[in-house]
Design a protein around this motif. Structure first.
Motif, mmCIF file in Angstrom:
data_model
loop_
_atom_site.group_PDB
_atom_site.id
_atom_site.type_symbol
_atom_site.label_atom_id
_atom_site.label_comp_id
_atom_site.label_asym_id
_atom_site.label_seq_id
_atom_site.Cartn_x
_atom_site.Cartn_y
_atom_site.Cartn_z
ATOM 1 N N TYR A 11 0.858 -1.181 0.000
ATOM 2 C CA TYR A 11 0.000 0.000 0.000
ATOM 3 C C TYR A 11 0.894 1.229 0.000
ATOM 4 C CZ TYR A 11 -3.130 -3.674 1.485
ATOM 5 O OH TYR A 11 -3.835 -4.846 1.551
ATOM 6 N N GLY A 12 0.708 2.104 -0.991
ATOM 7 C CA GLY A 12 1.573 3.259 -1.084
ATOM 8 C C GLY A 12 3.005 2.788 -1.189
ATOM 9 N N GLY A 13 3.845 3.342 -0.341
ATOM 10 C CA GLY A 13 5.254 2.969 -0.432
ATOM 11 C C GLY A 13 5.616 1.763 0.416
ATOM 12 N N SER A 14 4.637 1.231 1.213
ATOM 13 C CA SER A 14 5.066 0.163 2.132
ATOM 14 C C SER A 14 4.754 -1.223 1.585
ATOM 15 C CB SER A 14 4.436 0.365 3.515
ATOM 16 O OG SER A 14 3.076 0.591 3.367
ATOM 17 N N PRO A 15 5.804 -2.024 1.352
ATOM 18 C CA PRO A 15 5.593 -3.368 0.832
ATOM 19 C C PRO A 15 4.974 -4.273 1.894
ATOM 20 C CG PRO A 15 7.916 -3.026 1.324
ATOM 21 C CD PRO A 15 7.217 -1.733 1.629
ATOM 22 N N SER A 54 3.195 -4.981 -7.391
ATOM 23 C CA SER A 54 4.280 -4.153 -7.918
ATOM 24 C C SER A 54 5.280 -5.011 -8.682
ATOM 25 C CB SER A 54 4.978 -3.406 -6.776
ATOM 26 O OG SER A 54 5.333 -4.314 -5.763
#
Ligand code: ATP
Length: 235
Positions: A11-15, A54
């Motif tokens: 989510y967003g930048g957090s894997p 991603s």
């Protein structure tokens, strides 16, 4: 049927998923267990399409799901019974089931599928005209499973169906899932916090921790593993 290779998603930048690979063969009953926050729900969302990977690849029946928009995935035969059931509370039981049957296969086989799900969950026939939001938690879970089944899926993904249920009701739901699998040979992918039951009923299981598969195997293999015994089975 389902092949997941080196899947990364978050989510967003957090894997959250950091390279998950797993496979589910046709007719198998597979459980994924792991602690809160391990990424189990995220894994399901990546398959049903509400989380975009991603990296990595998800294939369903040979089709790369990256090519299939989220709204089309149920039509391929993927049914996701989400955590927390997510029913339409102000619609009746029957209307909720009809919502599930929006796929071509669900429409075509509606009468037969409905008869089968009401056979597995007879209380839903009694409550057919009751608003779903007024049912008990266990009955709502039955509607959620039944709604997934009325889409006539090839793969039924169940995210913590026992959540919030009393032990006897959770056992009832598990028993139905085992019966549904035995009678229909439907492919089932289950995420559960109730690890003992989830592993016992499955053909194979995967342990997901912090976004990675750390162990996989049959019930016999996993329940003999010291780490599984200590962390999940309380032994
Ligand atoms: P649980 O059993 O608690 O549902 P889980 O294994 O299903 O756990 P996920 O729900 O996939 O785990 O969550 C994995 C991580 O992603 C957690 O740290 C969670 O806080 C975070 N997360 C989940 N949904 C979102 C979101 N919509 N936005 C940001 N972070 C999220």
């Amino acid at each position: 049927m389902l092949e997941i290779e080196d899947l990364q998603a978050g989510y967003g930048g957090s894997p959250v998923l950091k390279g998950v690979s797993l496979s589910v063969g046709e007719g198998e009953f597979i459980s994924v267990v792991g602690p809160n926050g391990a990424g189990k729900t995220t894994l399901f969302k990546a398959v049903s399409g509400t989380v975009r990977p991603s990296a990595g690849r998800i294939r369903f029946g040979g089709t790369d799901l990256a090519e299939v928009p989220v709204a089309k995935r149920p039509h391929l035969g993927i049914a996701h019974v989400p955590e927390g059931r997510q029913l339409f509370p102000s619609l009746t039981v029957m209307e909720n089931l009809e919502m599930g049957a929006s796929t071509a296969a669900g429409q075509r086989d509606w009468a037969r599928n409905l008869a089968r799900v009401l056979d597995w969950f007879p209380i839903l026939a009694e409550r057919r005209n009751q608003l779903a939001g007024t049912l008990s938690g266990g009955q709502q879970q039955m509607v959620a499973v039944a709604r997934g089944l009325t889409s006539a899926p090839k793969l039924l993904m169940l995210d913590e169906p026992s959540m919030g249920l009393a032990p006897a009701m959770a056992e009832f739901i598990f028993a139905r899932l085992v019966e549904i699998h035995r009678e229909s040979r439907l492919t089932i992918l289950l995420v559960e916090q109730r690890v003992a039951e989830a592993l016992e009923f499955a053909d194979r299981g995967y342990v997901l921790e912090a976004g990675r598969i750390v162990l996989e195997g049959t019930h016999a293999v996993l329940s003999a593993d010291d780490r599984v015994r200590q962390a999940y089975l309380g032994m």
